[in-house]
Write an enzyme that holds these catalytic residues in place. Structure first.
Site, mmCIF file in Angstrom:
data_model
loop_
_atom_site.group_PDB
_atom_site.id
_atom_site.type_symbol
_atom_site.label_atom_id
_atom_site.label_comp_id
_atom_site.label_asym_id
_atom_site.label_seq_id
_atom_site.Cartn_x
_atom_site.Cartn_y
_atom_site.Cartn_z
ATOM 1 N N LYS A 96 4.902 -6.248 24.183
ATOM 2 C CA LYS A 96 3.938 -5.715 24.187
ATOM 3 C C LYS A 96 4.240 -6.115 22.352
ATOM 4 C CE LYS A 96 0.465 -5.493 25.784
ATOM 5 N NZ LYS A 96 -0.549 -6.423 25.826
ATOM 6 N N THR A 99 -0.530 -1.209 22.786
ATOM 7 C CA THR A 99 -0.565 -0.681 24.163
ATOM 8 C C THR A 99 -0.058 0.285 22.422
ATOM 9 O OG1 THR A 99 1.011 0.807 25.385
ATOM 10 C CG2 THR A 99 1.380 -1.495 24.795
ATOM 11 N N ASP A 100 -0.126 1.776 23.046
ATOM 12 C CA ASP A 100 0.485 2.719 22.581
ATOM 13 C C ASP A 100 1.745 2.954 22.417
ATOM 14 O OD1 ASP A 100 0.354 3.958 24.039
ATOM 15 O OD2 ASP A 100 -0.611 6.021 23.812
ATOM 16 N N GLU A 101 2.257 2.388 23.485
ATOM 17 C CA GLU A 101 3.601 2.218 24.194
ATOM 18 C C GLU A 101 4.652 1.544 22.802
ATOM 19 O OE1 GLU A 101 4.565 1.122 27.689
ATOM 20 O OE2 GLU A 101 2.920 2.555 28.989
ATOM 21 N N TYR A 159 8.922 -3.097 29.756
ATOM 22 C CA TYR A 159 7.412 -3.647 29.131
ATOM 23 C C TYR A 159 6.956 -3.523 27.984
ATOM 24 C CZ TYR A 159 2.401 -2.392 28.763
ATOM 25 O OH TYR A 159 0.827 -2.499 28.059
HETATM 26 P P1 NAD Z 1 -4.259 -5.717 34.712
HETATM 27 O O1 NAD Z 1 -2.553 -5.510 35.661
HETATM 28 O O2 NAD Z 1 -4.964 -4.580 35.494
HETATM 29 O O3 NAD Z 1 -4.510 -6.623 34.420
HETATM 30 C C1 NAD Z 1 -4.111 -8.248 33.850
HETATM 31 C C2 NAD Z 1 -5.131 -9.024 34.223
HETATM 32 O O4 NAD Z 1 -3.801 -10.947 33.565
HETATM 33 C C3 NAD Z 1 -4.799 -9.619 35.705
HETATM 34 O O5 NAD Z 1 -6.343 -9.929 35.908
HETATM 35 C C4 NAD Z 1 -3.950 -10.646 36.017
HETATM 36 O O6 NAD Z 1 -3.771 -12.036 37.079
HETATM 37 C C5 NAD Z 1 -4.190 -11.580 34.716
HETATM 38 N N1 NAD Z 1 -2.965 -12.683 34.387
HETATM 39 C C6 NAD Z 1 -1.134 -11.666 34.422
HETATM 40 N N2 NAD Z 1 -0.233 -12.538 33.657
HETATM 41 C C7 NAD Z 1 -1.368 -13.645 33.464
HETATM 42 C C8 NAD Z 1 -0.773 -15.668 33.194
HETATM 43 N N3 NAD Z 1 0.185 -16.063 32.819
HETATM 44 N N4 NAD Z 1 -1.578 -15.846 32.203
HETATM 45 C C9 NAD Z 1 -2.888 -15.322 32.917
HETATM 46 N N5 NAD Z 1 -4.132 -14.511 33.610
HETATM 47 C C10 NAD Z 1 -2.728 -13.256 33.833
HETATM 48 O O7 NAD Z 1 -4.181 -4.873 33.303
HETATM 49 P P2 NAD Z 1 -4.403 -3.694 32.355
HETATM 50 O O8 NAD Z 1 -4.321 -2.489 32.702
HETATM 51 O O9 NAD Z 1 -6.559 -4.364 32.784
HETATM 52 O O10 NAD Z 1 -4.521 -4.267 31.265
HETATM 53 C C11 NAD Z 1 -4.876 -4.935 30.272
HETATM 54 C C12 NAD Z 1 -4.285 -5.402 28.781
HETATM 55 O O11 NAD Z 1 -4.209 -3.684 27.818
HETATM 56 C C13 NAD Z 1 -2.711 -5.700 28.702
HETATM 57 O O12 NAD Z 1 -2.924 -6.250 27.976
HETATM 58 C C14 NAD Z 1 -1.820 -3.881 29.041
HETATM 59 O O13 NAD Z 1 -1.360 -4.243 28.029
HETATM 60 C C15 NAD Z 1 -3.385 -3.680 27.820
HETATM 61 N N6 NAD Z 1 -3.344 -1.612 27.856
HETATM 62 C C16 NAD Z 1 -3.170 -1.448 29.028
HETATM 63 C C17 NAD Z 1 -3.656 -0.001 29.093
HETATM 64 C C18 NAD Z 1 -3.875 0.496 30.469
HETATM 65 O O14 NAD Z 1 -3.825 2.056 30.297
HETATM 66 N N7 NAD Z 1 -4.765 -0.308 31.596
HETATM 67 C C19 NAD Z 1 -3.626 0.462 27.929
HETATM 68 C C20 NAD Z 1 -3.765 0.080 26.926
HETATM 69 C C21 NAD Z 1 -2.737 -1.347 26.543
HETATM 70 O O1 TDX Z 2 3.475 7.308 40.805
HETATM 71 C C1 TDX Z 2 3.674 7.551 39.786
HETATM 72 N N1 TDX Z 2 4.028 8.516 39.440
HETATM 73 C C2 TDX Z 2 3.883 9.119 38.057
HETATM 74 O O2 TDX Z 2 4.462 10.189 37.936
HETATM 75 C C3 TDX Z 2 2.934 6.927 38.684
HETATM 76 C C4 TDX Z 2 2.782 5.260 39.069
HETATM 77 C C5 TDX Z 2 3.048 7.588 37.133
HETATM 78 N N2 TDX Z 2 3.436 8.319 36.829
HETATM 79 C C6 TDX Z 2 3.480 8.768 35.453
HETATM 80 C C7 TDX Z 2 4.555 8.159 34.739
HETATM 81 C C8 TDX Z 2 3.847 8.240 33.577
HETATM 82 O O3 TDX Z 2 3.989 8.995 32.977
HETATM 83 O O4 TDX Z 2 2.177 9.133 35.443
HETATM 84 C C9 TDX Z 2 2.407 8.954 33.711
HETATM 85 C C10 TDX Z 2 1.138 7.040 33.432
HETATM 86 O O5 TDX Z 2 1.979 6.109 34.683
HETATM 87 P P1 TDX Z 2 0.783 4.455 34.856
HETATM 88 O O6 TDX Z 2 -0.016 4.482 34.945
HETATM 89 O O7 TDX Z 2 2.351 3.673 35.106
HETATM 90 O O8 TDX Z 2 0.853 4.440 32.762
HETATM 91 P P2 TDX Z 2 2.118 4.237 31.520
HETATM 92 O O9 TDX Z 2 3.394 4.589 32.507
HETATM 93 O O10 TDX Z 2 1.821 5.807 30.990
HETATM 94 O O11 TDX Z 2 1.466 2.884 30.771
HETATM 95 C C11 TDX Z 2 -0.036 2.540 31.247
HETATM 96 O O12 TDX Z 2 -0.600 3.175 29.749
HETATM 97 C C12 TDX Z 2 0.256 2.009 28.490
HETATM 98 C C13 TDX Z 2 -0.515 1.322 31.099
HETATM 99 O O13 TDX Z 2 -0.057 1.645 32.456
HETATM 100 C C14 TDX Z 2 0.408 0.401 30.348
HETATM 101 O O14 TDX Z 2 -0.507 -0.434 30.872
HETATM 102 C C15 TDX Z 2 0.018 0.963 28.761
HETATM 103 O O15 TDX Z 2 0.213 -0.327 27.857
#
Ligand code: NAD
Ligand code: TDX
Length: 336
Positions: A154, A125-127, A150
């Site tokens: 990562k 992730t970019d985080e 988090y």
């Molecule tokens: P999500 O939370 O929707 O899904 C995570 C999945 O992993 C779930 O199905 C969960 O059951 C499974 N999981 C959790 N712990 C586990 C374990 N111990 N063993 C096996 N399975 C397990 O997450 P997402 O948003 O789909 O993110 C997927 C990946 O992409 C993550 O690695 C996250 O860091 C990365 N990512 C997410 C975003 C975003 O915006 N959501 C952006 C950049 C990177």
């Molecule tokens: O209720 C809310 N109110 C609010 O203002 C929530 C849930 C979020 N926010 C803000 C926080 C952040 O600035 O919105 C922005 C986005 O929040 P999230 O959806 O929680 O995402 P973020 O914290 O940016 O992280 C996400 O992007 C990077 C994903 O959850 C991560 O898994 C990924 O790595």
């Protein structure tokens, strides 16, 4: 090609599996997922029953299980999506984040080494780059600086993946993507949370001043980039993925209100997230110039699909919010 995809029942992983299996029949996918609160087998309906798809419920931290799966399915490739993924939950309790995101990745790396695999792709992730000021972009050279449990988990995983490459020659690649949106996203994340609250005429909890900026990408564009890096990425390299669509959170919230025909009285500014990163913005020049990737979805259009998907899939999200999620919502936001 046999690929172990972990976390394939979550938002991005299920979109990935459904997309890959609809496009290709030269892959056999074993989906290892623990089915935590975020994992949902309903997400995988389009892939169920395909002969080149196998679901296994299990934990990536389980050494014996992981070893057994590598052997049984002759695993030669790993794409690691599995993670605890929500920043707010990591602030409420960090342990499971380190267990899954760090120890789990270590278990997968050790098995990959034992079985001499061809490719290990870590979905990051970019985080891991921390927070930007008003200007500038994250490049692959930006130093790792993490601010939440988090993001630190990562980043730890990324460093470990790179160490396995340097020390043991494991063929790894890492992708670092910006914020995803699209169908099947768990409604704890900003966009689906706001859509659902709007539909229920509940307050929209905006953290701080609403001016934190995220760089948004449609989930299918992310997944196409993951596929490309998996196929063609240079071993040992990191590739940033982003669609250059920066938006302040309040702009996103107003866009959703507008599309759903609701008024701004629903907005409620609430206490800020502790350690809240101010701005993320990705420079994706490397993947564009080296691998020829570019995003294909336009933001307004893909947001429209996304909102329409939540409108059309009420039973999907009603089942989710009636369970475990309800307890988390009350801890995070009280009874709003
Ligand atoms: P999500 O939370 O929707 O899904 C995570 C999945 O992993 C779930 O199905 C969960 O059951 C499974 N999981 C959790 N712990 C586990 C374990 N111990 N063993 C096996 N399975 C397990 O997450 P997402 O948003 O789909 O993110 C997927 C990946 O992409 C993550 O690695 C996250 O860091 C990365 N990512 C997410 C975003 C975003 O915006 N959501 C952006 C950049 C990177
Ligand atoms: O209720 C809310 N109110 C609010 O203002 C929530 C849930 C979020 N926010 C803000 C926080 C952040 O600035 O919105 C922005 C986005 O929040 P999230 O959806 O929680 O995402 P973020 O914290 O940016 O992280 C996400 O992007 C990077 C994903 O959850 C991560 O898994 C990924 O790595």
């Amino acid at each position: 090609m046999n690929i172990l995809v972990t976390g394939g029942a979550g938002f991005i992983g299920s979109n990935f599996i459904n997309y890959i299996l609809s496009e290709r029949d030269d892959v056999f996918i074993v989906n290892l997922d623990k089915l935590t609160y975020a994992g949902n087998l309903e997400n995988l309906k389009p892939s169920e029953g395909k002969k080149n798809y196998q679901f296994v419920r299990g934990d990536i931290t389980n050494n014996e299980l992981v070893d057994y799966l590598f052997k049984k399915y002759s695993i030669k490739n790993v794409i690691n999506f599995a993670a605890e993924s929500h920043v707010d939950r990591s602030i409420l309790g960090s342990e499971v984040f380190y267990r899954t995101n760090v120890i789990g990745t270590n278990v997968l790396l050790e098995a990959s080494r034992r079985y001499n695999i061809d490719k290990f792709l870590q979905v990051s992730t970019d985080e891991v780059y921390g927070s930007l000021g008003a200007t500038g972009l994250f490049t692959e050279q930006t130093p790792i600086t993490t601010n939440s449990p988090y993001s630190s988990s990562k980043a730890a995983a990324d460093l470990m993946v790179q160490a396995f490459h340097h020390t043991y020659g494991l063929p790894v690649v890492i992708t670092r993507c910006s914020n995803n949106y699209g169908q099947l996203q768990f409604p704890e994340k900003l966009i689906p949370l706001m859509i659902l609250n709007c539909l229920k005429d509940k307050k929209l909890p905006v953290y701080g001043d609403g001016m934190n900026v995220r760089d948004w990408i449609y989930v299918i564009d992310h997944n196409k980039a993951v596929e490309l890096v998996f196929e063609k990425g240079r071993v040992g390299e990191v590739y940033n993925i982003g669609a250059s669509r920066e938006m302040a959170n309040i702009q996103i919230v107003k866009l959703i209100l507008n599309k759903l025909g609701k008024t701004e009285d629903l907005i409620e500014y609430v206490k800020d997230r502790p350690g809240h990163d101010r701005r993320y913005a990705i420079d994706s020049t490397k993947i564009q110039t080296e691998l020829g990737w570019k995003p294909s979805f336009e933001f307004e259009q893909a947001m429209e699909y996304t909102i329409d998907w939540y409108l059309a899939n009420k039973t999907w999200w009603e089942r989710i919010i009636s369970g475990e999620y309800q307890k988390y919502y009350e801890v995070q936001y009280g009874n709003r």
